[in-house]
Scaffold this motif. Structure first.
Motif, mmCIF file in Angstrom:
data_model
loop_
_atom_site.group_PDB
_atom_site.id
_atom_site.type_symbol
_atom_site.label_atom_id
_atom_site.label_comp_id
_atom_site.label_asym_id
_atom_site.label_seq_id
_atom_site.Cartn_x
_atom_site.Cartn_y
_atom_site.Cartn_z
ATOM 1 N N PHE A 1 -87.910 -5.174 -19.405
ATOM 2 C CA PHE A 1 -88.475 -6.465 -19.006
ATOM 3 C C PHE A 1 -88.361 -6.665 -17.496
ATOM 4 C CE2 PHE A 1 -87.620 -6.922 -23.497
ATOM 5 C CZ PHE A 1 -88.801 -7.511 -23.938
ATOM 6 N N THR A 2 -87.307 -6.119 -16.901
ATOM 7 C CA THR A 2 -87.193 -6.165 -15.440
ATOM 8 C C THR A 2 -88.336 -5.379 -14.802
ATOM 9 O OG1 THR A 2 -84.783 -6.343 -15.599
ATOM 10 C CG2 THR A 2 -85.696 -5.622 -13.488
ATOM 11 N N LEU A 3 -88.638 -4.219 -15.365
ATOM 12 C CA LEU A 3 -89.745 -3.402 -14.870
ATOM 13 C C LEU A 3 -91.077 -4.137 -15.012
ATOM 14 C CD1 LEU A 3 -91.111 -0.744 -13.953
ATOM 15 C CD2 LEU A 3 -91.003 0.022 -16.331
ATOM 16 N N MET A 4 -91.305 -4.723 -16.201
ATOM 17 C CA MET A 4 -92.570 -5.431 -16.419
ATOM 18 C C MET A 4 -92.653 -6.673 -15.542
ATOM 19 S SD MET A 4 -93.350 -4.967 -20.512
ATOM 20 C CE MET A 4 -91.866 -5.810 -21.088
ATOM 21 N N GLY A 5 -91.513 -7.344 -15.320
ATOM 22 C CA GLY A 5 -91.513 -8.499 -14.440
ATOM 23 C C GLY A 5 -91.840 -8.122 -13.019
ATOM 24 N N ALA A 6 -91.228 -7.035 -12.527
ATOM 25 C CA ALA A 6 -91.505 -6.574 -11.166
ATOM 26 C C ALA A 6 -92.952 -6.117 -11.012
ATOM 27 C CB ALA A 6 -90.545 -5.443 -10.807
ATOM 28 N N SER A 7 -93.549 -5.713 -12.130
ATOM 29 C CA SER A 7 -94.953 -5.278 -12.107
ATOM 30 C C SER A 7 -95.929 -6.438 -12.248
ATOM 31 C CB SER A 7 -95.191 -4.278 -13.249
ATOM 32 O OG SER A 7 -94.299 -3.182 -13.152
ATOM 33 N N GLY A 8 -95.401 -7.668 -12.386
ATOM 34 C CA GLY A 8 -96.261 -8.845 -12.475
ATOM 35 C C GLY A 8 -96.819 -9.118 -13.851
ATOM 36 N N LEU A 9 -96.243 -8.494 -14.891
ATOM 37 C CA LEU A 9 -96.812 -8.616 -16.231
ATOM 38 C C LEU A 9 -96.218 -9.747 -17.060
ATOM 39 C CD1 LEU A 9 -97.028 -4.839 -17.210
ATOM 40 C CD2 LEU A 9 -98.717 -6.267 -16.035
ATOM 41 N N GLU B 1 -102.181 -5.494 -25.545
ATOM 42 C CA GLU B 1 -102.623 -4.422 -26.437
ATOM 43 C C GLU B 1 -102.220 -3.064 -25.885
ATOM 44 O OE1 GLU B 1 -106.527 -2.009 -27.947
ATOM 45 O OE2 GLU B 1 -106.849 -4.103 -27.359
ATOM 46 N N GLU B 2 -102.446 -2.875 -24.594
ATOM 47 C CA GLU B 2 -102.132 -1.575 -23.994
ATOM 48 C C GLU B 2 -100.641 -1.272 -24.085
ATOM 49 O OE1 GLU B 2 -103.415 1.975 -22.028
ATOM 50 O OE2 GLU B 2 -104.498 0.361 -23.045
ATOM 51 N N LEU B 3 -99.807 -2.250 -23.769
ATOM 52 C CA LEU B 3 -98.362 -2.045 -23.853
ATOM 53 C C LEU B 3 -97.933 -1.764 -25.292
ATOM 54 C CD1 LEU B 3 -97.168 -4.915 -21.491
ATOM 55 C CD2 LEU B 3 -96.961 -2.466 -21.042
ATOM 56 N N SER B 4 -98.481 -2.522 -26.227
ATOM 57 C CA SER B 4 -98.079 -2.405 -27.630
ATOM 58 C C SER B 4 -98.522 -1.091 -28.248
ATOM 59 C CB SER B 4 -98.633 -3.577 -28.440
ATOM 60 O OG SER B 4 -98.129 -4.804 -27.949
ATOM 61 N N SER B 5 -99.526 -0.444 -27.680
ATOM 62 C CA SER B 5 -99.938 0.857 -28.200
ATOM 63 C C SER B 5 -98.863 1.911 -27.977
ATOM 64 C CB SER B 5 -101.258 1.298 -27.541
ATOM 65 O OG SER B 5 -101.050 1.648 -26.182
ATOM 66 N N VAL B 6 -97.953 1.618 -27.044
ATOM 67 C CA VAL B 6 -96.848 2.525 -26.770
ATOM 68 C C VAL B 6 -95.525 1.965 -27.298
ATOM 69 C CG1 VAL B 6 -95.477 3.593 -24.925
ATOM 70 C CG2 VAL B 6 -97.969 3.518 -24.757
ATOM 71 N N ALA C 1 -92.030 -4.235 -26.586
ATOM 72 C CA ALA C 1 -92.293 -4.671 -25.215
ATOM 73 C C ALA C 1 -93.460 -5.649 -25.180
ATOM 74 C CB ALA C 1 -92.578 -3.468 -24.324
ATOM 75 N N GLY C 2 -94.542 -5.319 -25.876
ATOM 76 C CA GLY C 2 -95.679 -6.232 -25.936
ATOM 77 C C GLY C 2 -95.304 -7.545 -26.589
ATOM 78 N N LEU C 3 -94.529 -7.479 -27.672
ATOM 79 C CA LEU C 3 -94.073 -8.691 -28.347
ATOM 80 C C LEU C 3 -93.204 -9.527 -27.414
ATOM 81 C CD1 LEU C 3 -93.601 -10.496 -30.833
ATOM 82 C CD2 LEU C 3 -91.733 -8.944 -31.486
ATOM 83 N N GLY C 4 -92.338 -8.870 -26.655
ATOM 84 C CA GLY C 4 -91.461 -9.588 -25.742
ATOM 85 C C GLY C 4 -92.228 -10.379 -24.701
ATOM 86 N N ILE C 5 -93.293 -9.797 -24.150
ATOM 87 C CA ILE C 5 -94.117 -10.522 -23.186
ATOM 88 C C ILE C 5 -94.824 -11.688 -23.873
ATOM 89 C CG2 ILE C 5 -96.210 -10.377 -21.788
ATOM 90 C CD1 ILE C 5 -95.350 -7.785 -20.736
#
Length: 359
Positions: free
Chosen positions: A23-31, A55-60, A64-68
């Motif tokens: 989540f720190t990574l996704m936050g720093a990436s602006g997501l 969708e793109e995150l959740s495909s992997v 992570a997608g749910l968390g966002i």
């Protein structure tokens, strides 16, 4: 994320570890703030774009997608009903990419029937004291704040109010992590409020107006689940198609068998239908038009598709699909809960029927 997901999910199942660094990574990436106004630290993106990212995150990595999706939902009450002062104070912090929110709505006996919640907030001077227990709360014990819904009167659905409760509030504690079938990277616990003091300035919206906020937020949240489920199904489809081309039996790829090729085609059709349904609802939302029925349709179609496609992916891989050597079994386990949370699919059918029949 792809090289780490299986290892982290397996470790989280045994140790209750929470992948906060993701989540720190996704936050720093602006997501973590995509659909909110730039003036408060958001990215000002249409909901359609935000959902495609989910969708793109959740495909992997579905967790992570749910968390966002959950974090985005926690910001909705402040963004839609907060006073200008509350928005200026809270949203830059909530949308900074450095904080993580939890959405404390459900209770053990108040899941689909939200109006029956028993968590209560009583007045104490200019503050409120919140007591009760919330159940099935993602990020519990790891979030920085809890968007909390509590009863402020006994006036049915009109007796519920919304509060932003900081994680370090005295009297706030957590139950043991739930032992779930899947989504181990998404820690779920009870949140226990024992006379938790919250200033009146942290009540969002008028007293007793929390139910409309919760329901409006869930319309948008259902689109997040639909997009995530579509991504999950796409990941399973990609795995199954690749395996079918590479796996040989009787001297040729199993994909050359029409029976299996048609199964792959049906999986692709299910994913395409799911994607179309959530994008249509998102475009209605972005246009400022009613989208509640369409959100329910998208959630129903996409999550049923995820369950079907992940089941079929295990079938395509055969015995290998039943092992942990491939992620097909993880996709299968993760898909089931998408038919349950953010309103069961039986509730979605009720919403759709009422809207269609004008009731």
């Amino acid at each position: 994320m792809r090289p780490r997901v299986d290892q982290v999910e397996a470790a989280a199942a045994k140790t209750d570890a929470f992948p906060r660094e993701i989540f720190t990574l996704m936050g720093a990436s602006g997501l973590m703030s995509l659909p909110y106004a730039e003036e408060f630290g958001g990215a000002g993106q249409p909901y359609e774009i935000y959902l495609q990212v989910l969708e793109e995150l959740s495909s992997v990595w579905m967790a992570a997608g749910l968390g966002i999706s959950v974090h985005t939902l926690t910001c909705y009450p402040v963004a839609s009903a907060g006073t200008p002062e509350q928005q200026a104070e809270l949203l830059p912090w909530m949308l900074s990419g450095e904080t993580l929110g939890a959405y404390a709505l459900s209770e053990a006996q108040a899941g689909s029937d939200v109006a029956s919640m028993t968590t209560r907030a009583r007045r104490d001077g200019s503050d409120y004291l919140i007591s009760g227990t919330k159940s099935w709360i993602s990020h519990a014990g790891h979030a920085d704040y809890y968007t909390t819904f509590a009863r402020t009167s006994d006036d049915g659905g009109r007796g519920i109010s919304c509060f932003i409760v900081p994680a370090d509030s005295p009297g706030l504690s957590f139950g043991e992590p739930e032992r779930k079938m899947g989504l181990h990277g998404d820690t779920v616990r009870q949140v226990i409020y024992d006379e938790v003091r919250v200033p009146e300035g942290r009540r969002i919206g008028a007293e007793g107006h929390g139910m409309p906020l919760a329901l409006a937020g869930l319309d948008s949240g259902r689109l997040g689940i639909a997009a995530g489920a579509t991504g999950l199904a796409q990941g399973a489809l990609d795995l199954a198609a690749k395996y079918a081309v590479e796996r040989e039996q009787f001297g040729r790829p199993i994909a050359s068998n029409q029976g299996l090729a048609f199964l792959i085609a049906d999986m692709a059709a299910a994913v395409g239908s799911a994607r179309a349904s959530y994008l249509y609802a998102a475009r209605l939302r972005d246009a400022g038009r009613p989208f509640g029925k369409e959100a329910a349709i998208a959630k129903l179609i996409a999550t049923d598709a995820a369950m079907k496609v992940t089941t079929d992916a295990v079938q395509v891989l055969g015995g290998a699909g039943y092992t942990q050597d491939f992620p097909a079994e993880r996709y299968f386990r993760e898909a089931k809960v998408t038919q349950i949370f953010e309103g069961t699919n039986q509730i979605q059918r009720l919403v759709i029927a009422r809207a269609t029949l004008g009731r």
